[in-house]
Design a protein around this motif. Structure first.
Motif, PDB file in Angstrom:
ATOM      1  N   ILE A  24      35.251  28.848  34.782  1.00  0.00           N
ATOM      2  CA  ILE A  24      36.256  28.133  33.990  1.00  0.00           C
ATOM      3  C   ILE A  24      36.779  29.024  32.871  1.00  0.00           C
ATOM      4  O   ILE A  24      37.994  29.100  32.635  1.00  0.00           O
ATOM      5  CB  ILE A  24      35.674  26.809  33.441  1.00  0.00           C
ATOM      6  CG1 ILE A  24      35.471  25.826  34.583  1.00  0.00           C
ATOM      7  CG2 ILE A  24      36.582  26.217  32.363  1.00  0.00           C
ATOM      8  CD1 ILE A  24      34.735  24.567  34.184  1.00  0.00           C
ATOM      9  N   ALA A  25      35.885  29.728  32.179  1.00  0.00           N
ATOM     10  CA  ALA A  25      36.305  30.620  31.096  1.00  0.00           C
ATOM     11  C   ALA A  25      37.158  31.764  31.631  1.00  0.00           C
ATOM     12  O   ALA A  25      38.153  32.159  31.010  1.00  0.00           O
ATOM     13  CB  ALA A  25      35.089  31.170  30.369  1.00  0.00           C
ATOM     14  N   ARG A  26      36.791  32.296  32.792  1.00  0.00           N
ATOM     15  CA  ARG A  26      37.564  33.394  33.395  1.00  0.00           C
ATOM     16  C   ARG A  26      38.965  32.922  33.755  1.00  0.00           C
ATOM     17  O   ARG A  26      39.949  33.603  33.479  1.00  0.00           O
ATOM     18  CB  ARG A  26      36.837  33.904  34.638  1.00  0.00           C
ATOM     19  CG  ARG A  26      37.525  35.057  35.310  1.00  0.00           C
ATOM     20  CD  ARG A  26      36.677  35.571  36.479  1.00  0.00           C
ATOM     21  NE  ARG A  26      37.307  36.680  37.115  1.00  0.00           N
ATOM     22  CZ  ARG A  26      38.135  36.580  38.158  1.00  0.00           C
ATOM     23  NH1 ARG A  26      38.395  35.404  38.677  1.00  0.00           N
ATOM     24  NH2 ARG A  26      38.688  37.652  38.682  1.00  0.00           N
ATOM     25  N   LYS A  27      39.078  31.758  34.356  1.00  0.00           N
ATOM     26  CA  LYS A  27      40.377  31.202  34.745  1.00  0.00           C
ATOM     27  C   LYS A  27      41.240  30.965  33.507  1.00  0.00           C
ATOM     28  O   LYS A  27      42.433  31.280  33.499  1.00  0.00           O
ATOM     29  CB  LYS A  27      40.167  29.897  35.520  1.00  0.00           C
ATOM     30  CG  LYS A  27      41.410  29.215  35.947  1.00  0.00           C
ATOM     31  CD  LYS A  27      41.503  29.202  37.425  1.00  0.00           C
ATOM     32  CE  LYS A  27      42.723  28.420  37.854  1.00  0.00           C
ATOM     33  NZ  LYS A  27      43.395  29.046  38.935  1.00  0.00           N
ATOM     34  N   TYR A  28      40.637  30.423  32.448  1.00  0.00           N
ATOM     35  CA  TYR A  28      41.366  30.165  31.209  1.00  0.00           C
ATOM     36  C   TYR A  28      41.884  31.467  30.602  1.00  0.00           C
ATOM     37  O   TYR A  28      43.038  31.549  30.174  1.00  0.00           O
ATOM     38  CB  TYR A  28      40.460  29.437  30.213  1.00  0.00           C
ATOM     39  CG  TYR A  28      41.081  29.287  28.853  1.00  0.00           C
ATOM     40  CD1 TYR A  28      42.045  28.320  28.610  1.00  0.00           C
ATOM     41  CD2 TYR A  28      40.728  30.139  27.810  1.00  0.00           C
ATOM     42  CE1 TYR A  28      42.632  28.192  27.369  1.00  0.00           C
ATOM     43  CE2 TYR A  28      41.304  30.024  26.574  1.00  0.00           C
ATOM     44  CZ  TYR A  28      42.253  29.046  26.350  1.00  0.00           C
ATOM     45  OH  TYR A  28      42.842  28.942  25.118  1.00  0.00           O
ATOM     46  N   MET A  29      41.058  32.499  30.558  1.00  0.00           N
ATOM     47  CA  MET A  29      41.467  33.775  29.966  1.00  0.00           C
ATOM     48  C   MET A  29      42.564  34.443  30.788  1.00  0.00           C
ATOM     49  O   MET A  29      43.493  35.036  30.232  1.00  0.00           O
ATOM     50  CB  MET A  29      40.269  34.719  29.810  1.00  0.00           C
ATOM     51  CG  MET A  29      39.369  34.358  28.664  1.00  0.00           C
ATOM     52  SD  MET A  29      40.223  34.256  27.076  1.00  0.00           S
ATOM     53  CE  MET A  29      40.780  35.920  26.865  1.00  0.00           C
ATOM     54  N   LYS A  31      44.830  32.939  32.597  1.00  0.00           N
ATOM     55  CA  LYS A  31      46.051  32.170  32.324  1.00  0.00           C
ATOM     56  C   LYS A  31      46.600  32.526  30.942  1.00  0.00           C
ATOM     57  O   LYS A  31      47.806  32.733  30.773  1.00  0.00           O
ATOM     58  CB  LYS A  31      45.748  30.682  32.409  1.00  0.00           C
ATOM     59  CG  LYS A  31      46.946  29.812  32.154  1.00  0.00           C
ATOM     60  CD  LYS A  31      46.577  28.340  32.214  1.00  0.00           C
ATOM     61  CE  LYS A  31      47.775  27.512  31.816  1.00  0.00           C
ATOM     62  NZ  LYS A  31      47.438  26.344  31.076  1.00  0.00           N
ATOM     63  N   TYR A  32      45.716  32.625  29.949  1.00  0.00           N
ATOM     64  CA  TYR A  32      46.139  32.947  28.587  1.00  0.00           C
ATOM     65  C   TYR A  32      46.789  34.328  28.528  1.00  0.00           C
ATOM     66  O   TYR A  32      47.834  34.507  27.907  1.00  0.00           O
ATOM     67  CB  TYR A  32      44.939  32.884  27.644  1.00  0.00           C
ATOM     68  CG  TYR A  32      45.283  33.271  26.231  1.00  0.00           C
ATOM     69  CD1 TYR A  32      45.866  32.351  25.367  1.00  0.00           C
ATOM     70  CD2 TYR A  32      45.043  34.554  25.760  1.00  0.00           C
ATOM     71  CE1 TYR A  32      46.199  32.698  24.078  1.00  0.00           C
ATOM     72  CE2 TYR A  32      45.373  34.914  24.468  1.00  0.00           C
ATOM     73  CZ  TYR A  32      45.951  33.986  23.629  1.00  0.00           C
ATOM     74  OH  TYR A  32      46.290  34.345  22.355  1.00  0.00           O
ATOM     75  N   GLU A  35      50.267  34.312  30.104  1.00  0.00           N
ATOM     76  CA  GLU A  35      51.274  33.671  29.259  1.00  0.00           C
ATOM     77  C   GLU A  35      51.535  34.455  27.973  1.00  0.00           C
ATOM     78  O   GLU A  35      52.645  34.425  27.448  1.00  0.00           O
ATOM     79  CB  GLU A  35      50.839  32.252  28.905  1.00  0.00           C
ATOM     80  CG  GLU A  35      50.834  31.315  30.080  1.00  0.00           C
ATOM     81  CD  GLU A  35      50.246  29.960  29.743  1.00  0.00           C
ATOM     82  OE1 GLU A  35      49.779  29.768  28.595  1.00  0.00           O
ATOM     83  OE2 GLU A  35      50.237  29.095  30.633  1.00  0.00           O
TER      84      GLU A  35
END
Length: 73
Positions: A24-29, A31-32, A35
């Motif tokens: 989850i943290a990897r996916k969030y980073m 995406k961040y 963007e």
């Protein structure tokens, strides 16, 4: 005998939580960073000028494209 199952269940839940949290943290980073890229054209132009190069728009576009391609991989 039943406390073995409790210990095993706690360890399995801990491992599953760590793995899930990592993904989850990897996916969030990812995406961040997609963007909000860490370097934009103005920063690249300034960096090239500090290194003593005269940045042309063509060269900046090439470097930005290369960095975006690297981020996509």
């Amino acid at each position: 005998m039943s406390w073995y199952w409790v210990v095993l269940l706690v360890i399995a839940a801990l491992v599953a939580g760590v793995a899930l949290g990592f993904f989850i943290a990897r996916k969030y980073m990812m995406k961040y960073l997609k963007e909000n890229p860490p370097i934009n054209e103005q920063m690249l132009r300034t960096l090239m000028m500090q290194m003593g190069q005269k940045p042309s728009q063509k060269k900046i576009n090439q470097m930005m494209r290369a960095m975006n391609n690297q981020m996509d991989k």
